[in-house]
Each structure stands twice: as structure tokens, then as C-alpha cells.
Enzyme design. Structure first.
Site: not given
Ligand code: NAD
Length: 414
Positions: A207, A205, A203, A209, A93
Site C-alpha cells: 500500500a 509495503g 509503511g 510504496y 478476516k
């Protein structure tokens, strides 16, 4: 670090040796740099956790609260995620401590190129393959690929995934995390039935939306959504595209009236739509709760108040170890992040394969491959889950850890 608490618990249940525990709690490499853009300094990380099953794989996050600890947690989870999703990758990551909203377009490009200049020697199609995460976009991936190729002097589309289509990206990658989550939810609802299908999503964004749009289209009632500035609740359900329009126009989520399209304040008066906080959203009386923003939002303080029957973790690490215990005791079914949001990395894998083979698959092919891969992974875990009295998360962790340790043993590392 959050992951070590989970690991301690799993180590006991899976009876891991001291050597195995040490291996699973220590990243292979921790690379750090300070990136400078217009005189301002931004700490940056690339953490390569484990590559026993294949090259390191994991996104790069731009966020003001990024820390080495958080990136390490996420790198550990990526290692488990690629194992659960049965992809030939390890886990890694990246992150930069930055508020990208404060940067101009030019500064964002410079920061992204600086990230690659700092770490490119440790990246590569067969070494470590970054991807997008919170506040990093296909455009950023295109700049990163370009910088990598400038530095190495070779075309290397497979060095990074989540690219724009014209730059070697895959069809469906933009919606894959949400779509994968929805495929899993649908499969789960074939196993357990619920009467209504109300949903709250934290959230809004990539993922969150997209999940809202797919679920709404399939007849679920999305009653609440939120973003970093707060959320809205509408009992009869929202139309995600309309809420998105308001967000575009007014800079935040807002209620609307279906008939007149009237503004937030007028609607608030009749009480049919309310402005709520991110904390309120997690405790709503819904069937399905979808955390799709940041980690650590469901904690021992609020887990007791969660009323959802199912939690689909599209965000990475939204539930703390203590909260997970509480939710399990309450009988709430948590589909853990490493499975729930693995649609993104699964299509990233398809993108990598297409790049290496110089192929371009059509949308239907990618969607079908995603549905099969993720549904197979879910069914395998569900079978294990039904055998024992442990959470789906514990089942998934033990399953993943066994696969990683087997690869380590076969390599002769332990
Ligand atoms: P994104 O940047 O597209 O969207 C993030 C959303 O979260 C935005 O709506 C933002 O306003 C909101 N947000 C930020 N801070 C918040 C806060 N404090 N409270 C509530 N909302 C907040 O990011 P994304 O790609 O949708 O990622 C969301 C989560 O899903 C992350 O945890 C990410 O690691 C995980 N995830 C994403 C993918 C992917 O392919 N996009 C894959 C796997 C996991």
C-alpha cells in the site's frame, strides 16, 4: 476490541435498537486453530463477521502481534467496507500469529497450506473468500488455492483473490489499494483545495510504496516514508523508487543524494535528509498523512500533535476512536480506511467475477472500473458528509450499517 467503541458511538447517532446493536457487535463465526510447522506452533484465526450482503470476504494477516481481538476488529471493518464500496460481499478476516521473516520459504508454504487445511470447510467461492493482507503475498494465495483444490478435488479459482496472474489473478490487483486511495484523494482535492501537496507515508509495503510512487508521479511531494525499522524525511521530496533500491541493498530505508547517489551517513551531515522514527513521521507538518502499515498508530496521545490537513487511511484501523474525535475537532479531514483502502477489495471483487465468468480483463478495463466504482462511492459519502456536522468516518459507518441492516431485515433475520 476497538470496533465496539466505534459501534457504541454510531449506535447512539443512528438510534439502533438493542437487537440491531447485538447483531452488529457479534461475529457470525469465530474459527480457531493451532498450526504446527517443524514442531513450532502458531495460533490461527478465521473470523466470519457478517454475510447479509454476500459471501464473507477478507484478507489473511501473518504478523507476530496477531490476536483474536485484532482479527475480529478487522472482520467487522471488512463488513462495513464491502457495504461502503457497494460490493456484493459480507466481511471476514484471517490471521496467524507468526513472524514470517523467521520462516524459510518451505516453512511459509507449509504454514499457508496448514491454514487452509484447518479452515477449508468454512471457505469457498460462495462462502468465504480470503485475500492477502500484511505479510501475505500472491505466492501465498497460490499455495492456498492449490491446497483448497487438493482437499475439495475441484478447480476453484474464485475461492481466493490476490493470486498471481498465471493462477487466475486480476491485472491491477497488486497496486489496487494504493491506486484506489489516490483516486479518492484526487476526487477529494476537487472538493477542497490545498496550496501545497506534501505527503508523509507510514509503511513502505504494497500500500505505502505504491501510493508513494503514484503520488510522486502526479506531482505530490513525498517528504517522508517509513517501514518497520524507521523512516526518512527529505524536505525537497524523495523519489520512491530510489528509496526502494536502498531498502533492497541495505535492508532499511535510507537517504540518498540525487546527484551522487551517496550513502546515508554522508547525507545526514548536510541535514537535507534525516532519519526519523515512525512516531516522528505521524507528527510532521505535511498536507497529507498516509498511515499504510499497522492499526492503532494514531492515538489520543499523539492525535493532538498531528499537523496534516488530510489523513488518507490506507492501513486498516490506524486511528483509535478517541484519536478520531480529537482529529475531527481539529478540523483534520480523515478519509476512513473502509473507504480509503477499498481499492484492494474492489479489484478482488473484479478478480472473483472474472474467475466465475472464466474471463480475463485487460489493465485499462480494470483501472477504469476501479476508478468509477471508488469515485462513485466517495461522491455518495461526500454528499452525506456535507449535510451533517459529523466526521467522514461517522458518515461512512452509518451509511454502511444502514445498508447491512436493510439486507438483514430483507432476509428476515431481524
Ligand atoms: P505489506 O506487508 O506489503 O507492508 C507493510 C509495511 O508496513 C512494510 O513496509 C513494513 O515494514 C511496515 N511496517 C510493519 N510494521 C511497522 C511498524 N510497526 N511501523 C511502521 N511500519 C511498519 O502490507 P500492505 O499490504 O502494504 O498493508 C499495509 C496496511 O494496508 C495494512 O494495515 C493492511 O491491512 C492495509 N491494507 C492493505 C491492502 C492491500 O491490498 N495490500 C488492502 C487494504 C488494506
Amino acid at each position: 476490541m476497538v470496533f465496539t467503541k466505534f459501534l457504541e458511538k454510531i449506535a447512539l447517532l443512528a438510534r439502533l435498537s438493542v437487537k440491531e446493536r447485538k447483531l452488529l457487535s457479534t461475529p457470525d463465526h469465530v474459527w480457531k486453530a493451532v498450526l504446527t510447522v517443524n514442531g513450532k506452533k502458531y495460533p490461527a484465526y478465521r473470523i466470519q463477521f457478517n454475510n447479509a450482503r454476500g459471501p464473507y470476504k477478507g484478507g489473511v494477516r501473518y504478523h507476530p502481534e496477531v490476536t483474536e481481538e485484532e482479527v475480529t476488529d478487522l472482520a467487522f471493518w471488512m463488513t462495513l467496507k464491502t457495504a461502503v464500496a457497494d460490493l456484493p460481499f459480507g466481511g471476514g478476516k484471517g490471521g496467524v500469529e507468526v513472524d514470517p521473516k523467521e520462516l524459510s520459504g518451505g516453512e511459509l508454504e507449509e504454514l499457508s497450506r496448514a491454514y487452509i487445511r484447518a479452515f477449508y470447510k468454512h471457505l469457498g467461492p460462495e462462502v468465504d473468500i480470503p485475500a492477502p493482507d500484511v505479510y501475505t503475498t500472491p505466492q501465498i494465495m497460490a499455495w492456498m488455492r492449490d491446497e483448497y483444490e487438493k482437499l475439495t478435488g475441484k478447480a476453484a479459482p474464485a475461492v481466493i483473490t490476490g493470486k498471481p496472474l498465471e493462477n487466475g489473478g486480476s491485472k491491477v490487483r497488486d497496486i489496487a489499494t494504493a491506486l484506489g486511495g489516490v483516486y479518492i484523494l484526487e476526487e477529494l482535492l476537487r472538493q477542497v483545495s490545498i496550496n501545497t501537496k506534501t505527503v508523509a507515508i507510514q509503511g513502505f509495503g504494497n500500500a505505502g510504496y505504491n501510493a508513494a510512487k503514484f503520488l510522486h508521479k502526479q506531482g505530490y511531494v513525498v517528504v517522508a516514508v517509513s517501514d518497520s525499522k524507521g523512516g526518512i524525511y527529505k524536505q525537497e521530496g524523495i523519489v520512491p523508487e530510489k528509496v526502494w533500491e536502498i531498502k533492497e541493498k541495505e535492508g532499511r530505508l535510507g537517504c540518498y543524494d540525487v546527484g551522487t547517489g551517496s550513502s546515508i551517513n554522508e547525507i545526514k551531515k548536510d541535514g537535507s535528509c534525516k532519519i526519523i522514527s515512525n512516531e516522528d513521521l505521524l507528527e510532521l507538518p505535511v498536507d497529507i498523512l498516509i498511515p499504510a502499515a499497522l492499526g492503532g498508530v494514531i492515538t489520543k496521545e499523539n492525535a493532538g500533535n498531528v499537523k496534516a490537513k488530510i489523513i488518507l487511511e490506507l492501513a486498516n484501523g490506524p486511528t483509535t476512536a478517541e484519536a478520531d474525535e480529537i482529529l475531527h475537532k481539529k478540523g483534520i479531514l480523515v478519509i476512513p480506511d473502509i473507504l480509503a483502502n477499498s481499492g484492494g477489495v474492489t479489484v478482488s471483487y473484479f478478480e472473483w467475477v472474472q474467475n466465475l465468468r472464466h474471463e480475463s480483463w485487460d489493465e485499462k478495463t480494470v483501472q477504469e472500473k476501479l476508478q468509477k466504482k471508488i469515485t462513485d462511492a466517495f461522491r455518495l459519502l461526500w454528499k452525506e458528509f456535507k449535510k451533517k456536522d459529523q466526521s467522514l468516518r461517522t458518515t461512512a459507518y452509518i451509511f454502511a450499517i444502514r445498508k447491512i441492516l436493510e439486507a438483514e431485515k430483507n432476509r428476515g433475520r431481524i
